[in-house]
Motif scaffolding. Structure first.
Motif, PDB file in Angstrom:
ATOM      1  N   ASP A   1      38.343  39.033  40.527  1.00 23.02           N
ATOM      2  CA  ASP A   1      37.140  39.846  40.674  1.00 23.02           C
ATOM      3  C   ASP A   1      37.436  41.244  41.215  1.00 23.02           C
ATOM      4  O   ASP A   1      36.520  42.033  41.437  1.00 23.02           O
ATOM      5  CB  ASP A   1      36.136  39.142  41.601  1.00 23.02           C
TER       6      ASP A   1
ATOM      7  N   GLU B   1      38.051  44.950  41.245  1.00 17.11           N
ATOM      8  CA  GLU B   1      37.715  46.004  40.288  1.00 17.11           C
ATOM      9  C   GLU B   1      38.971  46.765  39.871  1.00 17.11           C
ATOM     10  O   GLU B   1      39.809  47.118  40.688  1.00 17.11           O
ATOM     11  CB  GLU B   1      36.700  46.978  40.891  1.00 17.11           C
TER      12      GLU B   1
ATOM     13  N   ASN C   1      34.807  40.074  33.907  1.00 20.11           N
ATOM     14  CA  ASN C   1      34.637  41.518  33.734  1.00 20.11           C
ATOM     15  C   ASN C   1      33.371  42.090  34.368  1.00 20.11           C
ATOM     16  O   ASN C   1      33.314  43.278  34.654  1.00 20.11           O
ATOM     17  CB  ASN C   1      34.738  41.918  32.255  1.00 20.11           C
TER      18      ASN C   1
ATOM     19  N   ASN D   1      32.506  41.671  37.324  1.00 19.85           N
ATOM     20  CA  ASN D   1      32.918  42.090  38.664  1.00 19.85           C
ATOM     21  C   ASN D   1      34.120  43.038  38.638  1.00 19.85           C
ATOM     22  O   ASN D   1      34.140  44.028  39.364  1.00 19.85           O
ATOM     23  CB  ASN D   1      33.260  40.867  39.527  1.00 19.85           C
ATOM     24  N   ASN D   2      35.112  42.739  37.803  1.00 23.35           N
ATOM     25  CA  ASN D   2      36.334  43.560  37.833  1.00 23.35           C
ATOM     26  C   ASN D   2      36.273  44.773  36.905  1.00 23.35           C
ATOM     27  O   ASN D   2      37.168  45.611  36.919  1.00 23.35           O
ATOM     28  CB  ASN D   2      37.581  42.707  37.550  1.00 23.35           C
ATOM     29  N   LYS D   3      35.220  44.846  36.078  1.00 20.79           N
ATOM     30  CA  LYS D   3      35.008  45.975  35.155  1.00 20.79           C
ATOM     31  C   LYS D   3      36.096  46.097  34.095  1.00 20.79           C
ATOM     32  O   LYS D   3      36.257  47.140  33.477  1.00 20.79           O
ATOM     33  CB  LYS D   3      34.898  47.322  35.905  1.00 20.79           C
TER      34      LYS D   3
END
Length: 196
Positions: free
Chosen positions: A11, A13, A119, A121-123
């Motif tokens: 998670d 980013e 994605n 949360n982690n972009k």
């Protein structure tokens, strides 16, 4: 086998996009060269340093994980508009990889698929991950026509593998493969949550 990135790290980013500390990455490589069972969680370093070290490992390989002679076939497959036909063509490409290349590619793509599933949360969308990883896995050689073609066809040639990982690799799953369910869930290729 363990990617070194903890489950909680999925998670984080910018995972694989944000650079980690270069000295930490070099230290990780030195430690790993001495002991392949080193526990990165005990080192007190950031997730970004671990992911940076992984990318550096592939970059340092003398030959790309996806051999140059198969990059044109990969570019052709990625360019197929019909999704079902594209997936079939990508399965044909990976079947032709040398076994060790296939095993490592399957492992890293499965991990990237897992990162992609987080994605929100982690972009890191499948496109972002492919942009970060395709030069590392393909090592473009701009004097080689196959590599130039792969680059021109798509800046994200491994994106379909990330999106369709379970389908693409289903045809060559072996018993106890890390893609097979274990006790009702996928085997966690990341470490348990905790500090690195």
């Amino acid at each position: 086998m363990n990617s070194g990135a903890p489950s909680s790290g999925l998670d984080t980013e910018g995972l694989y996009r944000v650079s980690g500390n270069k000295a930490d990455q070099e230290n990780i490589q030195l430690l790993f060269d001495k002991d392949h069972t080193v526990d990165f969680r005990s080192l007190g370093i950031s997730v970004h340093s671990v992911t940076g070290a992984l990318k550096s490992f592939f970059t340092a390989l003398p030959e790309p994980l996806i051999p140059y002679e198969q990059q044109k076939s990969l570019a052709d497959a990625v360019g197929i508009e019909n999704e079902k036909d594209m997936i079939t063509a990508l399965q044909d490409v990976v079947k032709k990889l040398p076994q060790i290349h296939y095993d490592v590619f399957k492992f890293i793509i499965t991990h990237l698929h897992r990162v992609y599933q987080h994605n929100q949360n982690n972009k890191m969308t499948s496109e972002n991950l492919s942009i970060c990883f395709w030069p590392t896995l393909m090592k473009p050689n701009f004097t080689d026509m196959a590599s130039i073609t792969a680059t021109l066809v798509s800046r994200t040639p491994i994106q379909p593998f990330i999106l369709h990982c379970p389908t693409i690799f289903r045809s060559r799953l072996e018993p106890n493969s890390f893609l097979q369910p274990a006790e009702g869930k996928l085997i966690d290729i990341e470490a348990e949550p905790g500090n690195l």
